[in-house]
Design an enzyme around this catalytic site. Sequence first.
Site, PDB file in Angstrom:
ATOM      1  N   ASP A 470       5.542   0.049  -5.607  1.00 27.88           N
ATOM      2  CA  ASP A 470       5.725  -0.680  -4.361  1.00 27.88           C
ATOM      3  C   ASP A 470       7.046  -1.429  -4.292  1.00 27.88           C
ATOM      4  OD1 ASP A 470       3.187   0.247  -4.013  1.00 27.88           O
ATOM      5  OD2 ASP A 470       2.367  -1.641  -3.282  1.00 27.88           O
ATOM      6  N   GLU A 540       2.960   7.623   0.029  1.00 28.48           N
ATOM      7  CA  GLU A 540       1.529   7.381   0.121  1.00 28.48           C
ATOM      8  C   GLU A 540       1.186   6.978   1.550  1.00 28.48           C
ATOM      9  OE1 GLU A 540       1.542   4.433  -3.215  1.00 28.48           O
ATOM     10  OE2 GLU A 540       0.651   3.106  -1.718  1.00 28.48           O
TER      11      GLU A 540
END
Length: 883
Positions: A470, A540
């Site tokens: 992330d 994602e």
Amino acid sequence: MNRHRDIFVLAGVILCMAAGHAQSAPLASDARLSLRDGWAIQSSAEVAASGDAISTESYSTSAWYPATLPSTVIATLVRQRVFADPYVGTNLREIPGTTYAAGTNFSNLAMPPGSPFRVPWWFRTKFPVPQDYAGKTVWLHFDGINYRASVWLNGRQIATPDKMVGAWRVFDFDVTRLVTPGEPATLAVEIWPPQPDDLAITFVDWNPLPADKDMGIWRDVSLTATGPVALRYPQVISKLDLPSLDKAHLTVTAELTNATDQAVKGVLKGKIESVEISQAVTLGPKESKVVSFAPGNYPQLEFRQPRIWWPYDLGPQNLYALDISFEMDGKVSDHQSMRFGIREITADLDANQHRLFKINGKTILIRGAGYTFDMLLRTDPARQDAELKYVKDMHLNTVRLEGKLEDEHFLEVCDREGILVLAGWCCCDHWERWQNWKDEDYVVAAESLKDQIRRLRSHACMLDWLNGSDGPPVEKVERTYVQILKDYNWPNPYQSSATAKPTSVTGKTGLKMTGPYEYVAPSYWLLDKKIGGAHGFNTETGPGPAVPPIESLKRMLPYDHRWPIDSTWDYHAGGGAFRDIHVFTEALNRRYGQATSLEDYAEKAQVLAYEGERAMFEAYGRNKYRSTGVIQWMLNNAWPSMIWHLYDYYLRPGGSYFGTKKGCEYLHVQYSYDDQSIVVVNSYYQPFPQMKVTAKLYNLDMSLKSSEEKTVDVGPDSVVKAFILRLALADASGKAVSNNFYWLSTQPDVLDWEKSTWYHTPTKTFADLTALQTLPKVEVQATAQSETNGDEGITRVTVTNPGTSLAFFVHLKVVTQGGRSFDEESGRADNEVLPVLWSDNYFSLLPGERREVTATYSKGSLRRGKPVVMVDGWNVIPRSLGQ
């Protein structure tokens, strides 16, 4: 037009033939004595003795819990029925120490006072040391512990928790002086649980983390014997002459370790089929050295007309064998055998600064999904095989491992089957809290990357590595990671993270991680131009929840919590922003009509999920190579879940699965939600000339509204817009290989773009598909025939719609004869044959239409019963087809 008839449906087929591929069996690696059986575990709070006493043969563990490795503490306790099945209902909350709030990331919290897992646990076993280890160097291997360990062998400590630390490290110990060949040995391991500031194994918001935080010996423990020098981590790096592929330049490397206190000399020898290489090597006392064979010095490593490895359906999965050994005075000290593929993967930034991957010089649209371990880290090779078969059956070409780096069996299957693997570290825990790292963390992170890269790098399936998920690592950490990738010959691309955040070390990633993760309308993927839509490489994303079929709901939910939706459903959703499925449920009720029962909700959930997944993958396919890759979040679940999967925990494929399978066909015809065009998408590296595309538009009463036909030439790896039609589908003359069917409302979904978040774009106005509820009941005609072929069962089903109404969303399943599909009280007597590969399912039949489908499964899953086919559907009268 009457509002409740304002729905159109369309259907079509197109012709193609797909090439098969060759497979190669794996070679056995070095002979290892697996130490899986005969273990016992116990809390250190219940054990007064020290490690030197516990690791003696006379110490009794009769009051301990029997265990088989690999295993976490709770996995063993569940197996011993100390705790009820934690995968059902809220049983996980009943395990002591589970006091954290539901939906919270327990990884980042301390274990509560009084938790039985706050203290270390002991693992102990006794095993025989083979007599033929006499005169050899004996090595004890740990492939994975979580999180710290002390190790004693035969009363002597060989590791301390300040050194044996890290869930992703591999540990090898020379135990020659501590064991006697031909006699038993006793091994005791004290395991400390992960703390919030440890680089451990976590599950973020995918599912809960057990109360022990998966403390245990979670990968294999084994014993091997070598001569004075051990050989490890062989590698073959291939570079190709592009685009001809007529020559491969191979580099062979291996790591040698001298276990003695004296300098030694020997010869490192390798063989690839008829090609032989050798090199004299000198090692100093206790020295480890990487030895390389470069093609510049070994011209025999210049392979002409090599057999190339390709992802499945794009070419054969050719694998070569490398046998490599180190010899001293004419005797083999150690040897390894491995399979490798000759292929080259590159990734560059295109004109739009998107990451574009190439395999052997050819562009490839990455279509994959995120993979996870089992919640208790239980591993099962048969389950891995089944899941990877599902990946291929859905026409996905990639799995992403975000901090869940699978074992050798998994990777070897990906090599053989041609499935690419995108790997990297995890997010949302200490792995990405670099500002809080201790001195130890820098060491653990670096050593973990070294161990994992040396393990992963030789697999043909490996596509890419992400140093962060992330967010990118801070400069100090990223520079360390990049240097390790270079030092340890990582042969593939890598990026700083799965996001678009650039760094001063590696620049732009060419990737994005912009969601959505929650339900969005099917049109989202083509309409969006700024965030998660079909442009660039989305690492994602997905259309949100995937509520399992009713059979699975009845297994995972206690009888009194099945309907209406309650907090037990929520507990099986996710964490953080995904603690319930209210967004998905609102879309289901608004688009298809208010759900009135568990059965009604489950049926509509499959339709909604099918529609959503197909739309996403079709959008990325139509927009290639403005879109360069998409990773569905996720492929599977770590436990029975309401969200983020393409098949559920019980390996039952539902609407998500078959929507994905349809949308990812390698030669595929599809409808565009933005401009109503009909498009043919070809993912093969070969052309398909003179393809006939036919689109037919029907009113809901099955009256034909319009029809159009066109012949198109489809180039290699291309997208061809056949024609524009308000609502359309396709077919072709000859052999039917792609068919598609849409149900569309003249009242479109209207998205509320201004309220978009990192995980969701709301819908202002929903499409109205409620008229589907008025479809008359249809009694289809069906026949089934079953046979066996070795260990495989095959059931062929023919379904015909003899009526004048649409048979919508026809669903088939194979069950074993003699028993109900469910036990209404417990939900445990689920007799559906799983895993299963259906050539098609959840399909719709026009009046008079006939469909032949095939189910393939393991004969053993019949449990000595006979296969029976069950037929049902949205408006299909259920029936059973006896065999």
